[in-house]
Design a protein around this motif. Structure first.
Motif, PDB file in Angstrom:
ATOM      1  N   GLY A  43       1.115  -1.047  -0.012  1.00 12.55           N
ATOM      2  CA  GLY A  43      -0.082   0.061   0.122  1.00 12.55           C
ATOM      3  C   GLY A  43       0.901   1.205   0.023  1.00 12.55           C
ATOM      4  N   PRO A  44       0.197   2.327  -0.138  1.00 14.85           N
ATOM      5  CA  PRO A  44       0.712   3.816   0.234  1.00 14.85           C
ATOM      6  C   PRO A  44       1.957   3.685   1.258  1.00 14.85           C
ATOM      7  CG  PRO A  44      -1.414   3.910  -0.430  1.00 14.85           C
ATOM      8  CD  PRO A  44      -1.143   2.544   0.159  1.00 14.85           C
ATOM      9  N   ASP A  45       3.032   4.475   1.067  1.00 12.41           N
ATOM     10  CA  ASP A  45       4.039   4.547   2.259  1.00 12.41           C
ATOM     11  C   ASP A  45       4.883   5.911   1.808  1.00 12.41           C
ATOM     12  OD1 ASP A  45       5.269   3.930   4.264  1.00 12.41           O
ATOM     13  OD2 ASP A  45       6.784   2.454   3.400  1.00 12.41           O
ATOM     14  N   THR A  46       5.775   6.024   2.911  1.00 17.85           N
ATOM     15  CA  THR A  46       6.484   7.274   2.553  1.00 17.85           C
ATOM     16  C   THR A  46       7.202   7.299   1.083  1.00 17.85           C
ATOM     17  OG1 THR A  46       8.428   8.515   3.363  1.00 17.85           O
ATOM     18  CG2 THR A  46       8.515   5.977   3.439  1.00 17.85           C
ATOM     19  N   PHE A  47       7.590   8.523   0.526  1.00 18.32           N
ATOM     20  CA  PHE A  47       8.246   8.584  -0.583  1.00 18.32           C
ATOM     21  C   PHE A  47       9.666   7.993  -0.574  1.00 18.32           C
ATOM     22  CE2 PHE A  47      11.191  10.965  -3.519  1.00 18.32           C
ATOM     23  CZ  PHE A  47      10.394  11.169  -4.671  1.00 18.32           C
ATOM     24  N   PHE A  48      10.082   8.188   0.641  1.00 18.48           N
ATOM     25  CA  PHE A  48      11.557   7.404   0.715  1.00 18.48           C
ATOM     26  C   PHE A  48      11.531   5.979   1.039  1.00 18.48           C
ATOM     27  CE2 PHE A  48      11.717  11.933   1.617  1.00 18.48           C
ATOM     28  CZ  PHE A  48      12.589  12.598   0.731  1.00 18.48           C
ATOM     29  N   THR A  49      11.083   5.064   0.142  1.00 13.55           N
ATOM     30  CA  THR A  49      11.195   3.751   0.051  1.00 13.55           C
ATOM     31  C   THR A  49      12.393   3.235  -0.564  1.00 13.55           C
ATOM     32  OG1 THR A  49       9.847   3.497  -1.462  1.00 13.55           O
ATOM     33  CG2 THR A  49       8.763   3.485   0.462  1.00 13.55           C
ATOM     34  N   ALA A  50      12.958   2.174  -0.366  1.00 14.37           N
ATOM     35  CA  ALA A  50      14.181   1.450  -1.102  1.00 14.37           C
ATOM     36  C   ALA A  50      13.564   1.318  -2.499  1.00 14.37           C
ATOM     37  CB  ALA A  50      14.030  -0.019  -0.491  1.00 14.37           C
ATOM     38  N   PRO A  51      12.270   0.707  -3.142  1.00 15.61           N
ATOM     39  CA  PRO A  51      12.111   0.800  -4.563  1.00 15.61           C
ATOM     40  C   PRO A  51      12.371   2.160  -5.131  1.00 15.61           C
ATOM     41  CG  PRO A  51      10.223   0.207  -3.412  1.00 15.61           C
ATOM     42  CD  PRO A  51      11.339   0.365  -2.227  1.00 15.61           C
ATOM     43  N   HIS A  52      12.008   3.374  -4.248  1.00 16.34           N
ATOM     44  CA  HIS A  52      11.973   4.563  -4.674  1.00 16.34           C
ATOM     45  C   HIS A  52      13.506   4.911  -5.072  1.00 16.34           C
ATOM     46  CE1 HIS A  52       7.781   6.842  -4.253  1.00 16.34           C
ATOM     47  NE2 HIS A  52       8.025   5.882  -5.280  1.00 16.34           N
ATOM     48  N   MET A  53      14.285   4.663  -4.184  1.00 15.98           N
ATOM     49  CA  MET A  53      15.641   5.103  -4.090  1.00 15.98           C
ATOM     50  C   MET A  53      16.505   4.394  -5.107  1.00 15.98           C
ATOM     51  SD  MET A  53      15.938   7.496  -1.607  1.00 15.98           S
ATOM     52  CE  MET A  53      14.361   7.719  -2.350  1.00 15.98           C
ATOM     53  N   MET A 118      11.576  15.455  -8.157  1.00 13.36           N
ATOM     54  CA  MET A 118      11.117  16.558  -7.005  1.00 13.36           C
ATOM     55  C   MET A 118       9.819  16.890  -7.258  1.00 13.36           C
ATOM     56  SD  MET A 118      14.796  18.586  -6.795  1.00 13.36           S
ATOM     57  CE  MET A 118      14.946  18.673  -8.646  1.00 13.36           C
ATOM     58  N   ILE A 119       9.552  16.901  -8.504  1.00 19.64           N
ATOM     59  CA  ILE A 119       7.890  17.431  -8.492  1.00 19.64           C
ATOM     60  C   ILE A 119       7.176  16.346  -8.095  1.00 19.64           C
ATOM     61  CG2 ILE A 119       6.213  17.883 -10.173  1.00 19.64           C
ATOM     62  CD1 ILE A 119       8.483  19.073 -12.104  1.00 19.64           C
ATOM     63  N   ASP A 120       7.493  15.058  -8.150  1.00 19.90           N
ATOM     64  CA  ASP A 120       6.373  13.680  -7.565  1.00 19.90           C
ATOM     65  C   ASP A 120       6.503  13.999  -6.189  1.00 19.90           C
ATOM     66  OD1 ASP A 120       5.051  11.548  -8.084  1.00 19.90           O
ATOM     67  OD2 ASP A 120       6.780  10.251  -7.292  1.00 19.90           O
ATOM     68  N   LEU A 121       7.516  14.158  -5.420  1.00 18.22           N
ATOM     69  CA  LEU A 121       7.738  14.373  -4.028  1.00 18.22           C
ATOM     70  C   LEU A 121       6.690  15.425  -3.537  1.00 18.22           C
ATOM     71  CD1 LEU A 121       8.688  13.974  -1.347  1.00 18.22           C
ATOM     72  CD2 LEU A 121      10.630  15.316  -1.530  1.00 18.22           C
ATOM     73  N   TRP A 122       6.871  16.933  -4.375  1.00 23.81           N
ATOM     74  CA  TRP A 122       5.795  17.638  -3.926  1.00 23.81           C
ATOM     75  C   TRP A 122       4.322  17.408  -4.198  1.00 23.81           C
ATOM     76  CZ3 TRP A 122       2.719  19.968  -7.888  1.00 23.81           C
ATOM     77  CH2 TRP A 122       1.696  21.108  -7.185  1.00 23.81           C
ATOM     78  N   TRP A 123       4.230  16.595  -5.452  1.00 22.15           N
ATOM     79  CA  TRP A 123       2.843  16.180  -5.648  1.00 22.15           C
ATOM     80  C   TRP A 123       2.305  15.297  -4.641  1.00 22.15           C
ATOM     81  CZ3 TRP A 123      -0.103  17.288 -10.106  1.00 22.15           C
ATOM     82  CH2 TRP A 123      -1.345  16.342 -10.277  1.00 22.15           C
ATOM     83  N   HIS A 124       3.028  14.403  -4.101  1.00 20.50           N
ATOM     84  CA  HIS A 124       2.314  13.685  -3.301  1.00 20.50           C
ATOM     85  C   HIS A 124       2.384  14.449  -1.807  1.00 20.50           C
ATOM     86  CE1 HIS A 124       2.682   9.943  -5.291  1.00 20.50           C
ATOM     87  NE2 HIS A 124       3.969  10.141  -5.580  1.00 20.50           N
ATOM     88  N   THR A 125       3.037  15.456  -1.490  1.00 21.97           N
ATOM     89  CA  THR A 125       2.861  16.380  -0.335  1.00 21.97           C
ATOM     90  C   THR A 125       1.617  17.116  -0.617  1.00 21.97           C
ATOM     91  OG1 THR A 125       5.256  16.413  -0.098  1.00 21.97           O
ATOM     92  CG2 THR A 125       4.000  18.015   1.219  1.00 21.97           C
ATOM     93  N   LEU A 133      -1.187   5.406 -12.090  1.00 21.41           N
ATOM     94  CA  LEU A 133       0.190   5.325 -12.525  1.00 21.41           C
ATOM     95  C   LEU A 133       0.358   6.653 -13.518  1.00 21.41           C
ATOM     96  CD1 LEU A 133       1.249   1.826 -13.040  1.00 21.41           C
ATOM     97  CD2 LEU A 133       1.906   3.430 -11.007  1.00 21.41           C
ATOM     98  N   ASN A 134      -0.866   7.283 -14.022  1.00 19.34           N
ATOM     99  CA  ASN A 134      -0.565   8.145 -15.314  1.00 19.34           C
ATOM    100  C   ASN A 134      -0.497   9.676 -14.692  1.00 19.34           C
ATOM    101  OD1 ASN A 134      -0.630   5.919 -17.033  1.00 19.34           O
ATOM    102  ND2 ASN A 134      -2.824   6.100 -17.325  1.00 19.34           N
ATOM    103  N   SER A 135      -0.070   9.665 -13.555  1.00 19.70           N
ATOM    104  CA  SER A 135      -0.135  11.110 -12.826  1.00 19.70           C
ATOM    105  C   SER A 135       1.054  11.829 -13.529  1.00 19.70           C
ATOM    106  CB  SER A 135       0.328  10.961 -11.429  1.00 19.70           C
ATOM    107  OG  SER A 135       1.607  10.663 -11.070  1.00 19.70           O
ATOM    108  N   PRO A 136       0.876  13.135 -13.952  1.00 15.63           N
ATOM    109  CA  PRO A 136       1.694  14.129 -14.686  1.00 15.63           C
ATOM    110  C   PRO A 136       3.239  13.680 -14.070  1.00 15.63           C
ATOM    111  CG  PRO A 136      -0.224  15.397 -13.854  1.00 15.63           C
ATOM    112  CD  PRO A 136      -0.567  14.235 -13.173  1.00 15.63           C
ATOM    113  N   PRO A 137       3.516  13.725 -12.665  1.00 14.52           N
ATOM    114  CA  PRO A 137       4.930  13.358 -12.544  1.00 14.52           C
ATOM    115  C   PRO A 137       5.529  12.151 -12.880  1.00 14.52           C
ATOM    116  CG  PRO A 137       4.070  14.154 -10.602  1.00 14.52           C
ATOM    117  CD  PRO A 137       2.803  14.081 -11.524  1.00 14.52           C
ATOM    118  N   HIS A 138       4.857  10.963 -12.945  1.00 18.86           N
ATOM    119  CA  HIS A 138       5.036   9.727 -13.405  1.00 18.86           C
ATOM    120  C   HIS A 138       5.005   9.856 -15.009  1.00 18.86           C
ATOM    121  CE1 HIS A 138       3.326   7.330  -9.755  1.00 18.86           C
ATOM    122  NE2 HIS A 138       4.328   8.213  -9.494  1.00 18.86           N
ATOM    123  N   VAL A 139       4.415  10.766 -15.536  1.00 22.20           N
ATOM    124  CA  VAL A 139       4.738  10.816 -17.036  1.00 22.20           C
ATOM    125  C   VAL A 139       5.909  11.337 -17.322  1.00 22.20           C
ATOM    126  CG1 VAL A 139       3.571  11.650 -19.162  1.00 22.20           C
ATOM    127  CG2 VAL A 139       2.105  10.722 -17.636  1.00 22.20           C
ATOM    128  N   GLY A 140       6.421  12.286 -16.618  1.00 21.55           N
ATOM    129  CA  GLY A 140       7.717  12.962 -16.839  1.00 21.55           C
ATOM    130  C   GLY A 140       8.720  12.038 -16.348  1.00 21.55           C
TER     131      GLY A 140
END
Length: 371
Positions: A43-53, A118-125, A133-140
């Protein structure tokens, strides 16, 4: 260490740079398949997960590699402007830097991906977690990642008509294809979009490598990566969740979310393309005739075999559209290969007099299939 030699052989540093870009592609592939599995099973979790890193380690590595290679090529260019004739094609950036075109493209892609990160981090915040999955940051992010894929292929092609270039192109294309499911999530149905992408990629490999066996090898590498991702994503997600003291969702299937969408038939299609090209070459057909014919047959076969895997019913419109787009994508891939081969050593100077002669588009299938 210079980035060129008078013999036209690639410098070791540039070769290492190419393989570092390949590592970045692998990091993207494994990071994306892990991240999608994590969101489905945990499920949803913090932006700073291992897969994100792991995902963001890819553009970091690609960007740093690109910067180093640009600085090295610039140093050689300033010391001896004529030395670029022995290297792959390069471009002047801001009238100050001389950049190998593959590393320059990969570096631009890395910058785009990190910016959208960085935009994705702001977007989630601001908006919370995505429902698609088709959010603007993900497309970028996807566009930046695909640009790194293109840059890696360009960098390997610029090494010239050598075995290491063929290995690199085949491995890079196969790895890039594993990332296409995320990048093309907006382009559904997948049996249409992936058919066109696969035919473009396979015919491009055939045109770049100019030797028998590399299209098949590309398909086999894709199949191997598919098998790894199939078991890797559910396993690493469970292990990582347990290490954090988190539980998996109830009633999860345990199946890989993203890898289950990969076209399992692609290795077979790669063999079909290779065999068909060899047969038509022996009959003396030129690429103008052979490539569209091979693309049409392979596209029809792929859409018919791939559709049941996705659990979709056969749609006449989807079958026709996939066949038409696949038939058009094959010649485009072959044409792209002709342009890519002009990036090799001897084409790196700006002067028309010193540029390498361009291969004729209608050079026939025989040199394209012979070792």
């Amino acid at each position: 260490m210079s980035t060129s030699t008078t013999s036209g052989r690639p410098d070791r540093a540039e070769l290492v740079g190419c393989w570092l870009l390949s590592v970045a592609l692998l990091a993207t592939s494994f990071g994306v398949v892990w991240d999608v599995q994590w969101h489905d099973d945990v499920g949803p979790d913090t932006f700073f997960t291992a897969p994100h890193m792991l995902i963001y380690a890819a553009p970091t590595l690609a960007g740093l590699t690109g910067v180093v290679m640009v600085l090295m090529r610039t140093g050689v260019w300033r010391a001896d402007p004529d030395s670029v004739a022995a290297t792959g094609r390069s471009v002047t950036v801001l009238r100050v830097f001389r950049a190998p075109i593959g590393f320059f493209v990969a570096g631009v892609g890395a910058a785009v991906e990190l910016i959208y990160g960085m935009i994705d981090l702001w977007w989630h915040t601001v908006y919370g977690f995505d429902v698609t999955l088709n959010s603007p940051p993900h497309v970028g992010l996807s566009l930046g990642g695909l640009t790194i894929c293109v840059g890696t292929v360009l960098a390997f092609t610029a090494l010239g008509d050598r075995a290491v270039s063929r290995w690199g192109v085949a491995l890079s294309v196969a790895t890039s294809l594993t990332s296409m499911m995320f990048a093309l999530f907006w382009a559904q149905p997948f049996e249409v979009s992936m058919t066109a992408v696969a035919l473009f990629a396979l015919l491009m490999v055939a045109g770049v490598t100019r030797a028998t066996g590399w299209v098949t090898f590309t398909g086999l590498v894709f199949g191997a990566l598919h098998a790894i991702d199939w078991f890797f994503a559910p396993w690493i997600t469970r292990v990582y969740a347990e290490s954090l003291g988190m539980s998996l969702r109830d009633n999860i299937s345990g199946e890989p979310t993203l890898a289950s969408l990969y076209p399992m038939v692609l290795p077979l299609i790669a063999v079909l393309v290779e065999v068909a090209l060899v047969i038509l070459r022996r009959r003396g057909l030129t690429p103008r005739t052979a490539v569209p014919a091979v693309s049409a047959v392979a596209a029809l076969a792929m859409v018919l075999l791939y559709t049941p895997q996705l659990g979709n019913g056969f749609s006449p419109l989807a079958i026709v559209l996939a066949t038409v787009l696949g038939t058009a994508a094959g010649p485009l891939g072959w044409s792209a290969a002709i342009a890519l081969r002009r990036l090799g050593p001897g084409a790196g100077v700006s002067s028309p007099a010193s540029a390498a002669p361009a291969p004729a588009p209608e050079s026939g299938l025989r040199p394209a299939m012979e070792v």
